[in-house]
Design a protein around this motif. Structure first.
Motif, short mmCIF file in Angstrom:
data_model
loop_
_atom_site.label_atom_id
_atom_site.label_comp_id
_atom_site.label_asym_id
_atom_site.label_seq_id
_atom_site.Cartn_x
_atom_site.Cartn_y
_atom_site.Cartn_z
N ASN A 543 0.79 -1.23 0.00
CA ASN A 543 0.00 0.00 0.00
C ASN A 543 0.83 1.28 0.00
O ASN A 543 0.25 2.37 0.03
CB ASN A 543 -0.95 0.00 1.20
N ASP A 545 3.47 3.66 -2.15
CA ASP A 545 3.96 3.83 -3.53
C ASP A 545 5.44 4.18 -3.54
O ASP A 545 5.98 4.55 -4.58
CB ASP A 545 3.14 4.89 -4.26
N THR A 546 6.12 4.06 -2.39
CA THR A 546 7.55 4.39 -2.30
C THR A 546 8.42 3.14 -2.33
O THR A 546 9.61 3.21 -2.00
CB THR A 546 7.82 5.18 -1.01
N GLU A 547 7.87 1.99 -2.69
CA GLU A 547 8.62 0.74 -2.79
C GLU A 547 9.33 0.41 -1.48
O GLU A 547 10.53 0.08 -1.47
CB GLU A 547 9.63 0.82 -3.95
#
Length: 837
Positions: A543, A545-547
């Motif tokens: 969840n 989006d910054t990996e």
């Protein structure tokens, strides 16, 4: 052959055929009598006070049903038929059965004890009220031609109304003679046949699946809700019905299939005997109810021609007894409770243990012993609830005579002993459980095979980290519960789940997270060597989006746990990444110890960026962070009141007093690490662990390729190999050709124990990463059979197997030995080697 002989043979064949059918009908009717007696308590021993209490509660429930609010139903003018695509109409139908009809039918049909008979037994006015409800249901369009809004996906069937009409089905069976007398029995039987059509012999033909059911396993809903509905239909059929025997034979085949080990992500029993629903582990509500229902069927059918296959019986028993492995007392890990994080108790499953014993007192003696042990741990409040409850859901799985069965078990067996020690892996649940001297530690993970959590718009809104390496310790209480171990949810900080390395995300953002998702990472391992074990995960936060990723491992040795983390990344992160050691609630008199100093108040904050740290949580479990770890991170320990959103609300909050400890890795770490150890109930030992860390643990490697550690007292080595290019020289292990977990121990006499665990379940290829919808809609994924994969381990020295082990071979190559393991389902394979001469 002359005509007379042919005619004689034909007559003889028909005679044999009719004799066989007659025998089967006799058997079915005997089963019906057994089943009805079980529900109504016929021939029950009412001198038992608990059975008498339960009987009286049935009367209370039945009388209440006659006076309960009927305002939603206009019996004088029923109006237009129900539309079963309309949820409100579905609820009106099911509620009428569950809140009124069934309870009234039981009140009408239960005779009760001779010295205290049921005054409402066969009372005409009550019968007329029951007829009024049946007539209303008919007038509202419930018939054999009704569209009950089935949703069909492969051999799985979902229909809210069809799965919630046990009350209606039971009432038809119990009121058969009365309904026949007024001429409405046929109508309601046709409706019930349509409601339960998915367990009918011709259903496969109708949906285009010849041979249905074709795949092992079955939707847990169909097992828990549909089975007894269909059985009621079959038992209520007239002997003259041409398909009664055929229906019963198909019913047996259907449930033999349902209780096989299912492939892929299909319900219900998996290779590790964990239960699935919604394509993931569901050990409480759905899985538990399915097993409980199946235990009734197994008991009713046992020792008849319709007895379930031995393998189906074995799978059912293993799945029920599994609860003793992944739970302590009645408490299961929160990460396997689906969208119901407060529902961690399996006390509702209690009758299933008794049913197993009742079905086979010799073969299932251990189930009877476990029932008695659990019953003696059960609180009086829970016992009272079980004894008195007469709601439809419990009637279906614990008929009036069910109380007598449980009391018979209590009188016939001695109390069993709990599993005190062992390490158990449940790869399909993403769960590892470690037991030592009555303590339990569990860790839950997620991967490309195991979804991370489930929610709904009203349930488990903040549960996204329950599978991020979440570690729960249960060391206090008799019985041990979340509450006795500080795992309460009032005021719980959902962003700081013990054991996790995750972003400190605001609750408002967490509530928007997506559930039932797979993170695309293949490495999630549950390894063991005898009673010791390793859990390891290549974690990715789906969840964010910054990996955000982290390599995490947990080494379990007796009452100690070594926790390692490496390669922690959060590229372009906006929220700080925290590794949480503990978060436990406490009362007013509780204490914590931090670096030898006792802390008892609220509003305490400890923040250290250098030097070693040791501390205890609110339960006396000890935690040690070596100096080198603290020097590269800052460690925070707090005590105080916390305010949090409730798990089922985006606005309502609750408060609680907690002590919490975490390592702050910063907002955007690129290669952060951590290292700490836990001593279960080690308050008096923690300082020694802090002062002499190397006396207990030797961390040999901790990087992006592998985590390797030695438990010094027993000289056990654990290798978590994330990258198969890694080479080793600390022990006998040289290398392995696939990511895996290896554990080794040299034992007295010079022999060598080795275990190997391949995280790969054998379900997905390297380039396959299906999401939940794809799995659900694609039979080749949903029902997929796992594929065996060979893993080659190279070790120093010339070794051979002490005894042959299926799926394992050794080959001596010069001064080394290659061991080939044929692995599947993420299961640990353990061997013992001796020197080759």
């Amino acid at each position: 052959m002359n005509r007379i002989l042919k005619k004689s043979l034909l007559i003889g064949f028909l005679f044999l055929l009719n004799g066989s059918v007659f025998a089967q009908l006799t058997e079915i009717n005997a089963l019906k009598t057994k089943y009805v007696n079980w529900m109504l308590g016929e021939n029950a021993d009412y001198t038992n006070p608990q059975l008498l209490t339960r009987y009286k509660q049935f009367l209370v429930s039945g009388n209440s049903a006659t006076t309960r609010d009927f305002s939603d139903y206009n019996f004088a003018s029923p109006g237009t038929p129900w539309d079963f695509k309309n949820f409100k109409h579905q609820a009106l139908f099911t509620n009428l059965g569950e809140k009124h009809l069934a309870s009234m039918v039981f009140l009408y049909q239960i005779k009760g004890p001779k010295n205290n008979p049921n005054p409402a037994y066969h009372r005409k006015s009550l019968r007329d009220s029951i007829f009024m409800i049946f007539d209303y249901i008919k007038a509202k369009g419930v018939s054999g031609k009704s569209d009950f809004n089935y949703e069909i996906s492969g051999q799985d069937v979902s229909a809210r109304v069809a799965l919630r009409t046990s009350a209606y089905a039971t009432s038809i069976l119990l009121m058969k003679d009365e309904l026949k007398a007024v001429g409405t029995f046929k109508h309601h039987m046709e409706a019930l046949n349509t409601l339960t059509a998915y367990i009918a012999p011709d259903f496969g033909t109708k949906i285009g699946i010849p041979g249905y059911p074709t795949n092992p396993g079955m939707n847990s809903d169909m097992i828990r809700a549909g089975s007894q509905q269909r059985l009621c239909y079959i038992f209520a059929q007239e002997d003259s019905s041409k398909d009664k025997v055929i229906n019963m034979e198909f019913f047996r085949r259907f449930y033999n299939t349902a209780l096989q080990i299912s492939g892929g992500w299909h319900d219900c029993i998996k290779p590790d005997f964990i239960t699935f629903h919604h394509r993931g582990v569901y050990a409480n509500s759905y899985g538990l109810s399915a097993l409980l229902q199946a235990s009734v069927l197994n008991m009713i059918l046992k020792s008849t021609v319709y007895e379930l296959d031995k393998l189906a019986q074995s799978n059912l028993k293993n799945a029920i007894m599994n609860y003793a492995k992944f739970s302590t007392d009645f408490t299961m890990p929160r990460g396997i409770t689906g969208r119901f994080p407060k529902n961690t108790s399996f006390s509702d499953l209690l009758p299933a243990f008794a049913n197993l014993f009742q079905a086979d007192p010799i073969g299932n003696l251990d189930a009877g012993q476990e029932f008695k042990r659990l019953w003696n741990l059960t609180s009086e409040e829970t016992k009272t609830e079980l004894i008195k409850s007469s709601g439809v859901s419990l009637i279906m799985v614990n008929g009036l005579a069910g109380m007598q069965i449980m009391n018979d078990v209590l009188s016939k067996v001695s109390e069993g002993k709990p599993i005190m020690e062992g390490h158990f892996g449940f790869p399909y649940a993403g769960l590892s459980v470690h037991k030592y001297k009555g303590y339990q530690a569990s860790v839950k993970g997620t991967s490309k095979n195991v979804w991370h959590y489930e929610n709904s718009d009203k349930n488990n809104l903040y549960g996204q980290y329950s599978s991020a390496g979440a570690m729960e310790l249960l060391t206090l209480g008799v019985p041990k519960t979340p509450e006795t171990n500080g795992l309460t949810l009032e005021g719980y900080d959902w962003a700081h789940v013990a054991g996790t390395t995750v972003a400190n995300v605001p609750f408002t953002e967490m509530a928007k997270s997506e559930a039932r998702e797979f993170n695309g990472k293949a490495f999630l391992a549950h390894a063991s060597l005898d009673n010791q074990g390793v859990f390891a995960i290549d974690y990715k936060d789906y969840n964010l989006d910054t990996e955000m990723t982290a390599l995490k491992s947990y080494f379990f040795f007796n009452d100690k746990i070594l926790c390692l983390g490496s390669d922690i990344k959060n590229t372009n992160g906006t929220h700080p990444i925290h590794t949480t050691l503990f978060q436990t609630s406490y009362g007013t008199n509780n204490k914590s110890i931090v670096n030898g100093k006792t802390e008892t108040g609220n509003d305490y904050i400890f923040d250290q960026t250098s030097g070693g740290v040791w501390a205890t949580d609110a339960n006396g479990n000890g935690y040690v962070l070596p100096k080198a770890v603290v020097n590269n991170n800052n460690v925070v320990i707090t005590r105080g009141k916390q305010t949090s959103f409730n798990e089922n609300s985006k606005t309502a909050t609750s408060t609680g007093n907690f002590t919490k400890a975490y390592i702050n890795h910063g907002v955007a770490p690129t290669s952060a690490t951590y290292r700490y150890a836990v001593w279960l109930k080690g308050e008096t030992n923690t300082k020694d662990l802090a002062d002499n860390f190397s006396k207990y643990f030797n961390v040999i490697q901790q990087d992006e390729k592998a985590h390797v550690a030695q438990y010094v007292p027993d000289s056990i080595f654990g290798y978590v190999v994330f990258d198969s290019s890694a080479k080793f020289n600390a022990d006998v292990v040289k290398n392995v050709d696939k990511p895996s977990v290896i554990m080794t121990q040299k034992i007295t006499g010079g022999n060598l124990k080795i275990s190997l665990t391949n995280p790969n379940l054998g379900l997905l290829k390297e380039d396959e990463n299906p999401d939940w919808n794809t799995i659900s809609k694609t039979p080749s994924f949903l029902y997929r059979k796992p594929v065996t994969e060979e893993v080659n381990l190279n070790i120093i020295g010339k070794w051979i197997l002490k005894k042959a082990v299926t799926g394992v071979t050794t080959t001596v190559n010069g001064t080394d030995t290659k061991i080939t393991f044929s692995t599947v389902n993420g299961k640990t394979m353990q061997i013992e080697l001796v020197k080759a001469h």
